[in-house]
Design a protein around this motif. Structure first.
Motif, PDB file in Angstrom:
ATOM      1  N   TRP B 170       0.808  -1.222   0.000  1.00 43.57           N
ATOM      2  CA  TRP B 170       0.000   0.000   0.000  1.00 43.57           C
ATOM      3  C   TRP B 170       0.837   1.266   0.000  1.00 43.57           C
ATOM      4  CZ3 TRP B 170      -4.507  -1.028   3.952  1.00 43.57           C
ATOM      5  CH2 TRP B 170      -5.310  -2.058   3.429  1.00 43.57           C
ATOM      6  N   ILE B 171       1.972   1.211   0.688  1.00 47.61           N
ATOM      7  CA  ILE B 171       2.738   2.443   0.887  1.00 47.61           C
ATOM      8  C   ILE B 171       3.261   3.003  -0.442  1.00 47.61           C
ATOM      9  CG2 ILE B 171       5.044   1.432   1.296  1.00 47.61           C
ATOM     10  CD1 ILE B 171       5.106   3.415   3.778  1.00 47.61           C
ATOM     11  N   VAL B 172       3.398   2.165  -1.468  1.00 45.05           N
ATOM     12  CA  VAL B 172       3.854   2.682  -2.771  1.00 45.05           C
ATOM     13  C   VAL B 172       2.708   2.821  -3.766  1.00 45.05           C
ATOM     14  CG1 VAL B 172       6.220   1.859  -2.517  1.00 45.05           C
ATOM     15  CG2 VAL B 172       4.505   0.356  -3.542  1.00 45.05           C
ATOM     16  N   GLN B 173       1.481   2.562  -3.327  1.00 39.97           N
ATOM     17  CA  GLN B 173       0.316   2.694  -4.214  1.00 39.97           C
ATOM     18  C   GLN B 173      -0.346   4.047  -3.981  1.00 39.97           C
ATOM     19  OE1 GLN B 173      -1.590   0.202  -6.012  1.00 39.97           O
ATOM     20  NE2 GLN B 173      -0.297  -1.589  -5.697  1.00 39.97           N
ATOM     21  N   PRO B 174      -0.440   4.887  -5.004  1.00 36.21           N
ATOM     22  CA  PRO B 174      -1.015   6.211  -4.794  1.00 36.21           C
ATOM     23  C   PRO B 174      -2.421   6.184  -4.183  1.00 36.21           C
ATOM     24  CG  PRO B 174      -0.020   6.064  -6.956  1.00 36.21           C
ATOM     25  CD  PRO B 174       0.061   4.696  -6.366  1.00 36.21           C
TER      26      PRO B 174
END
Lengths: 279, 315
Positions: B170-174
């Motif tokens: 999630w942390i790299v998904q806008p």
């Protein structure tokens, strides 16, 4: 009944483990050399524990700066005077507001209470101008000043709530005896309120140590607190991240407040409850 | 020492216990009390209220790097409302605020109830649940940045355990990064809620429990139907405290996602600081700051009104 107890303990144990897991993982990773981190799992225990990463986090990497020792000291240099001044001023204000029936005392208290909820961003720029005009921008005294300003509302609230519960007769007796404003504060109220002082000191220490925004905005090269330095240290690496060093640095930055919390346990909880429930 | 002696200031005892005569040069106590309030009054009036006005005035000018008192009306607000980044930040504030407040309240209440069932090692559990509270948001943000890092954190660890296809990035998904903020925030603050609810639960009259047991009401129904409604003030306090925290959320987002990817997890607090400190858009930053203040007033205003009213009534 038996069965319910087992489920209860299982749930609590799982929750406790979930809360602790990130910290345990951090700690175990900080003890690993880099090749163990590259090859192994996050959950694996260190095979050959070493304090090398902690040394780098404290003193810097070979041939370069980047250790947190300097900023760690800075944080203490900022925290102690700020703590002393804000607790001193807040206690005196809380005392004057609640025990001396002055005109406008309630109005001032309301104004202070509202101040507790103003996001620091709203007054950030004017404060920068003020500190700069005083010639304190980028210095430790400047940081102490902004911490006293932004801490005033909280400390005042804490003491005001305590002093409200002091029986009016005690004040009357003291005044009949001829004790003045400061004499009553020093000889009667101060000894009475020692537990509140402890709470105020513990929480202010935690808040000021943990501050990031004010440190980021008002500190200069020589006065950077550890939170700001930590964020820079982790954010500014090129190439391969040295996770073990980063984690050691993070734990180092958290250590003083964690120790304060562990040793003051009950007072910390009481402070939070007093600041919140009664507020 | 007798009671009478204890209640007297020691300084007066030295004078033989007779009422001290106030020397002429000493201030009247009421005057001293007024003087003692001067620093707090000055700080409050200048650094809180005058500075709010100042920020508002700046927001009406075209100030960029430095304040320029060249008034352009509400132009900065028009620019602010036309800025996609601002609206992303506001939307994120709403998402993060809702998840964070709901998550902390539910989890904190659940933990408090479990501890209140009279478990052993209560002190241990309380200590563990409240431990993150003592750390800074920067530390919490960095801890979770590593835990959520897909290459190295939880995703990788679960894959190592054998679930090769496990995805938790999630942390790299806008469109997902904002949810990671709530995970870290709840981890940090759930202990506060637990402590407040526990204090509330301990304050419930034991007779309520006795009566419920005599009536044969199951424990869970006592909680849902009797105790929870009684704790309404505590819920209210928790809500206000958490909202105040959400509004100020700055450190956590800086350390966890840096507002990214892009500005996908930006928050108003970060928007304002970024525009004032880095982007030389003082006027726009001031407009954003003022809108933050309006949001705070809307959410916390009713609480403050009640508190101030209460303290007046107490006199």
């Amino acid at each position: 009944m038996r069965y319910q107890r087992v489920v209860l303990y299982l749930l609590l144990g799982t929750a406790a483990l979930a809360m602790m897991a990130p910290l345990l993982i951090m700690f175990s990773t900080s003890l690993k050399p880099m090749d163990e981190i590259r090859g192994g799992s996050l959950f694996a225990l260190p095979r050959a524990p070493t304090l090398e990463a902690w040394g780098k986090a404290w003193g810097g990497r070979d041939g370069g700066s980047g250790g947190l020792s300097g900023q760690f000291v800075n944080s203490f240099v900022i925290v102690f005077p700020a703590l002393f001044l804000s607790v001193g001023l807040g206690s005196l204000t809380g005392y004057a507001l609640s025990l001396w029936k002055l005109r406008f005392a309630n109005l001032l208290f309301a104004a202070v209470l509202i101040g507790l909820f103003i996001p620091p961003q709203v007054t950030l720029y004017p404060m920068i101008v003020l500190v700069r005009e005083l010639g304190l921008f980028g210095t430790v005294p400047g940081l102490v000043l902004v911490h006293v300003v932004w801490g005033l509302a909280f400390v005042t609230l804490l003491f005001r709530n305590f002093f409200q519960s002091v029986p009016a007769d005690l004040m009357k007796a003291a005044r009949i005896d001829g004790a003045g404003f400061l004499a009553i504060f020093w000889h009667i109220m101060l000894p009475l309120s020692l537990p509140v002082f402890a709470v105020a000191v513990i929480l202010q220490f935690t808040y000021i140590w943990n501050d990031f925004l004010l440190g980021l905005t008002f500190s200069g090269r020589g006065s950077q607190p550890v939170t700001v330095a930590l964020n820079n240290l982790v954010g500014s690496q090129f190439g391969e991240q040295e996770y073990n060093v980063n984690m050691a640095a993070t734990m180092l930055a958290a250590l003083p407040t964690v120790l304060v919390y562990l040793f003051s346990g009950r007072l910390f909880v009481r402070g939070i409850a007093a600041g919140a429930v009664k507020g | 020492m007798s009671h009478a002696e204890q209640s007297r200031p020691a300084i007066l005892m030295a004078e033989g216990g007779a009422p001290a005569v106030r020397p002429r040069w000493r201030l009247a106590p009421m005057t001293a009390a007024r003087i003692a309030l001067i620093p707090a009054a000055v700080i409050t009036i200048v650094c809180f209220y005058a500075f709010i006005v100042w920020t508002f005035v700046i927001s009406l000018t075209r100030s960029r790097l430095l304040p320029v008192y060249d008034f352009v009306g509400f132009d900065q607000y028009r620019r602010l409302f036309a800025s996609a980044r601002w609206w992303t930040a506001m939307e994120n504030l709403a998402i993060h605020g809702t998840l964070f407040i709901a998550g902390c309240t539910v989890a904190g209440y659940a933990l408090a109830i479990m501890i209140d069932r009279g478990v052993r090692a209560e002190g241990f559990f309380r200590t563990v649940f409240m431990l993150p509270l003592s750390m800074s948001f920067i530390v919490t943000g960095l801890i979770w940045q590593w835990m959520l890092n897909p290459v190295f954190g939880i995703q990788d660890a679960v894959r190592d355990l054998g679930w090769e296809g496990f995805v938790f990035n999630w942390i790299v998904q806008p469109d997902r990064a904002i949810y990671t903020l709530a995970i870290a925030g709840i981890w940090q603050q759930v202990g506060l809620c637990m402590a407040l609810f526990l204090a509330g639960l301990r304050g419930v009259d034991p007779n309520v429990w006795k009566a419920a047991r005599i009536d044969g009401i199951p424990t869970w129904r006592v909680y849902t139907d009797i105790v929870t409604p009684m704790l309404r003030p505590v819920f209210f306090t928790v809500f206000v405290l958490l909202s105040a925290l959400v509004m100020k959320s700055f450190d956590l987002v800086v350390a966890l996602t840096g507002g990214g990817p892009g500005f996908a997890s930006d928050l108003p607090a970060r928007f304002v600081v970024d525009h004032i400190l880095n982007r030389q858009e003082l006027g726009l930053g001031a407009a954003g700051a003022f809108m933050m203040l309006c949001t705070v007033v809307a959410v916390i205003g009713p609480y403050l009104y009640r508190e101030i009213h209460k303290s007046r009534g107490a006199r």
